[in-house]
Design an enzyme around this catalytic site. Sequence first.
Site, PDB file in Angstrom:
ATOM      1  N   LYS A 271       0.986  -1.181   0.224  1.00  0.00           N
ATOM      2  CA  LYS A 271       0.116   0.053   0.018  1.00  0.00           C
ATOM      3  C   LYS A 271       0.942   1.167  -0.067  1.00  0.00           C
ATOM      4  O   LYS A 271       1.693   1.296   0.904  1.00  0.00           O
ATOM      5  CB  LYS A 271      -0.792  -0.194   1.298  1.00  0.00           C
ATOM      6  CG  LYS A 271      -1.731   1.175   1.380  1.00  0.00           C
ATOM      7  CD  LYS A 271      -2.983   0.853   0.718  1.00  0.00           C
ATOM      8  CE  LYS A 271      -3.787   2.108   0.426  1.00  0.00           C
ATOM      9  NZ  LYS A 271      -3.684   2.912  -0.750  1.00  0.00           N
TER      10      LYS A 271
ATOM     11  N   GLN B 224       7.104   3.919   3.841  1.00  0.00           N
ATOM     12  CA  GLN B 224       5.722   3.712   4.014  1.00  0.00           C
ATOM     13  C   GLN B 224       5.540   2.379   4.609  1.00  0.00           C
ATOM     14  O   GLN B 224       4.541   2.110   5.471  1.00  0.00           O
ATOM     15  CB  GLN B 224       5.362   3.529   2.660  1.00  0.00           C
ATOM     16  CG  GLN B 224       3.902   3.246   2.164  1.00  0.00           C
ATOM     17  CD  GLN B 224       2.975   4.638   2.198  1.00  0.00           C
ATOM     18  OE1 GLN B 224       3.636   5.611   1.567  1.00  0.00           O
ATOM     19  NE2 GLN B 224       2.082   4.987   2.967  1.00  0.00           N
TER      20      GLN B 224
ATOM     21  N   LYS C  50       5.296   3.228   8.308  1.00  0.00           N
ATOM     22  CA  LYS C  50       4.306   4.301   8.470  1.00  0.00           C
ATOM     23  C   LYS C  50       3.023   3.309   8.558  1.00  0.00           C
ATOM     24  O   LYS C  50       2.254   3.379   9.606  1.00  0.00           O
ATOM     25  CB  LYS C  50       4.351   5.211   7.613  1.00  0.00           C
ATOM     26  CG  LYS C  50       2.999   6.141   7.540  1.00  0.00           C
ATOM     27  CD  LYS C  50       2.961   6.878   6.070  1.00  0.00           C
ATOM     28  CE  LYS C  50       4.219   7.535   5.924  1.00  0.00           C
ATOM     29  NZ  LYS C  50       4.179   8.484   4.644  1.00  0.00           N
TER      30      LYS C  50
ATOM     31  N   LYS D 147       5.150   1.764  -3.196  1.00  0.00           N
ATOM     32  CA  LYS D 147       5.432   3.143  -3.620  1.00  0.00           C
ATOM     33  C   LYS D 147       5.498   3.013  -5.090  1.00  0.00           C
ATOM     34  O   LYS D 147       6.265   2.406  -5.615  1.00  0.00           O
ATOM     35  CB  LYS D 147       6.382   3.981  -2.722  1.00  0.00           C
ATOM     36  CG  LYS D 147       6.065   5.455  -3.075  1.00  0.00           C
ATOM     37  CD  LYS D 147       5.284   5.933  -1.945  1.00  0.00           C
ATOM     38  CE  LYS D 147       4.820   7.444  -2.365  1.00  0.00           C
ATOM     39  NZ  LYS D 147       3.903   8.045  -1.373  1.00  0.00           N
TER      40      LYS D 147
ATOM     41  N   GLY E 213      -2.863   8.404  -4.387  1.00  0.00           N
ATOM     42  CA  GLY E 213      -2.060   9.300  -4.763  1.00  0.00           C
ATOM     43  C   GLY E 213      -0.944   9.833  -4.205  1.00  0.00           C
ATOM     44  O   GLY E 213      -0.700   9.260  -3.080  1.00  0.00           O
ATOM     45  N   ASP E 214      -0.219  11.062  -4.498  1.00  0.00           N
ATOM     46  CA  ASP E 214       1.044  11.349  -3.969  1.00  0.00           C
ATOM     47  C   ASP E 214       1.295  12.638  -4.982  1.00  0.00           C
ATOM     48  O   ASP E 214       0.305  13.139  -5.303  1.00  0.00           O
ATOM     49  CB  ASP E 214       2.066  10.388  -3.854  1.00  0.00           C
ATOM     50  CG  ASP E 214       3.450  10.725  -3.268  1.00  0.00           C
ATOM     51  OD1 ASP E 214       3.265  10.825  -1.710  1.00  0.00           O
ATOM     52  OD2 ASP E 214       4.533  11.641  -3.787  1.00  0.00           O
TER      53      ASP E 214
ATOM     54  N   THR F 173      -4.499  13.427   5.403  1.00  0.00           N
ATOM     55  CA  THR F 173      -3.281  13.603   5.805  1.00  0.00           C
ATOM     56  C   THR F 173      -2.790  15.071   6.556  1.00  0.00           C
ATOM     57  O   THR F 173      -2.207  15.037   7.489  1.00  0.00           O
ATOM     58  CB  THR F 173      -2.223  13.530   4.388  1.00  0.00           C
ATOM     59  OG1 THR F 173      -2.530  12.463   3.639  1.00  0.00           O
ATOM     60  CG2 THR F 173      -0.593  13.658   4.750  1.00  0.00           C
TER      61      THR F 173
ATOM     62  N   ASN G 176      -1.981  18.960  -1.592  1.00  0.00           N
ATOM     63  CA  ASN G 176      -3.246  18.539  -0.908  1.00  0.00           C
ATOM     64  C   ASN G 176      -2.684  18.672   0.518  1.00  0.00           C
ATOM     65  O   ASN G 176      -3.497  18.683   1.422  1.00  0.00           O
ATOM     66  CB  ASN G 176      -3.239  17.058  -1.303  1.00  0.00           C
ATOM     67  CG  ASN G 176      -4.293  16.104  -0.289  1.00  0.00           C
ATOM     68  OD1 ASN G 176      -3.713  15.591   0.559  1.00  0.00           O
ATOM     69  ND2 ASN G 176      -5.379  16.256  -0.707  1.00  0.00           N
TER      70      ASN G 176
ATOM     71  N   SER H 249      -7.066   5.647   3.896  1.00  0.00           N
ATOM     72  CA  SER H 249      -6.959   4.752   2.675  1.00  0.00           C
ATOM     73  C   SER H 249      -7.420   3.327   3.135  1.00  0.00           C
ATOM     74  O   SER H 249      -7.943   2.875   2.223  1.00  0.00           O
ATOM     75  CB  SER H 249      -5.719   4.753   1.891  1.00  0.00           C
ATOM     76  OG  SER H 249      -5.569   5.935   1.298  1.00  0.00           O
TER      77      SER H 249
END
Length: 447
Positions: free
Chosen positions: A92, A113, A116, A128, A167-168, A211, A242, A379
């Site tokens: 993810k 990630q 996290k 990622k 997204g990123d 976020t 964002n 998410s």
Amino acid sequence: MNMNAYAAKVLKDLETRCAHENEFLQAAGEMLPSLSPVLDEHPEYERAGLLERFVEAERIIIFRVPWLDDQRRPRVNRACRVQFSSAIGPYKGGLRFHPSVNLSILKFLALEQTLKNSLTGLPIGGGKGGSDFDPKGKSDDEVMCFCQSLMNELYRHIGPDIDVPAGDIGVGAREVGYLYGQYKRLTGRHNGSFTGKGLTYGGSNGRTQATGYGLMYLVEAMLKENGHKISGMRAVISGSGNVAIYAAEKALQMGANVIAMSDSDGFIHDKKGIDLDAVKEIKLTRRGRISSYPSLIGTGRYREGASGIWETPCELALPCATQNEMDRTSAEALVKNGVIAVAEGANMPATIEATDHFQKAGVLFASGKAANAGGVAVSALEMSQNAMRLGWSFDEVDRELRSIMNRIFSDTSAAAEKYGCPKNYVAGANIAGFLKVAEAMMAQGQV
Ligand code: NDP
């Protein structure tokens, strides 16, 4: 803190094998030493070769993305998906579209990630992906053509129980819509293999804000533990995408005065407080430059050069743009001007030297692995809602987000305390995230 010999050996080995991957080595170099007390306590990890496996991505897929521009000329970009760790759940992590994207950046992001996602307490592994495609200046048709071509390859590697992108940087609502639409066309399935989707086709309430809001919930918890409060603080927030916009929105709701924001060209400073509606109009609606802020609303000052933002005196600094945007010089300026807390909305925005400087100066510092985990947490809630064919209200999701961020902070703080580095929220986040992944890897065997 002395570095554990096993961690030192694995880091040295990485420095040879990944010699040109600067960002990946930086992330590993920040993480591995902080795991020393855990590795001292668990000698069985070395016998199981756990760290060597942990720092090596399980799978990396690299592919070309041919697309046609508006003049029907063929163009080619490169895309990649790093499936880093599936120890605790399906891979993810977001997709990033930016000209700077390369394997080193995607590997650093995927490594971070993994920790996290573990910290969220939800069953998601780490991944990622992204491309060196630049959506800036492209028409909607060009972005659609690119996204569809990228998905023509990526769809065979993702799925709700395999890998779930989101997204990123450079991948917002528009790009997610085009990507997911093509996934659905190719597979014939509406199965939630993407998060950050629009609300009309399986997205979650609160994902857009998650976020930024989550960052502020964590900041609130960190300040509270240390006898401070947000209300009345001057906040400087880099970026105007964002994460930055919704961090600013929640900071304002909590009573802070947001006085500066930026984009990659420069920053705006407005002592009376930034007009967030104007920033949203410029960045979200017009896809414009932040330099137009003073002329749009008739107040504030624009200065060329993004890093100058850290010279603005403030009590709260929130880097929410990109990696390594805050260096030692920026940290020195912030400390000199009396900053109380710094929290990373972006991934690895502070260099190791900047982080060291904050910590030595007694500034409260929250690393991105904990501080910006709210996006991936919601998410994961979107995945649950998709699996149950349900949609929760904004308030339900927001309540859950706040409780997850509070738990992340208390786990981080408790791990720092237990492993001999109280108030070191960087080490605490690394340790708390790593322990769960390590335990899952040990339980699942060595090959
Ligand atoms: P966006 O693309 O929405 O926004 C990125 C913002 O950062 C833009 O304002 C961009 O300016 C600015 N920016 C880019 N490079 C620089 C630079 N060198 N100096 C100053 N500003 C810069 O991305 P997000 O807000 O989604 O992501 C921001 C960060 O947060 C990234 O590190 C990402 O990995 C991280 N993150 C994002 C999550 C999410 O849910 N979106 C979740 C967790 C982390 P410009 O308009 O000029 O390009």
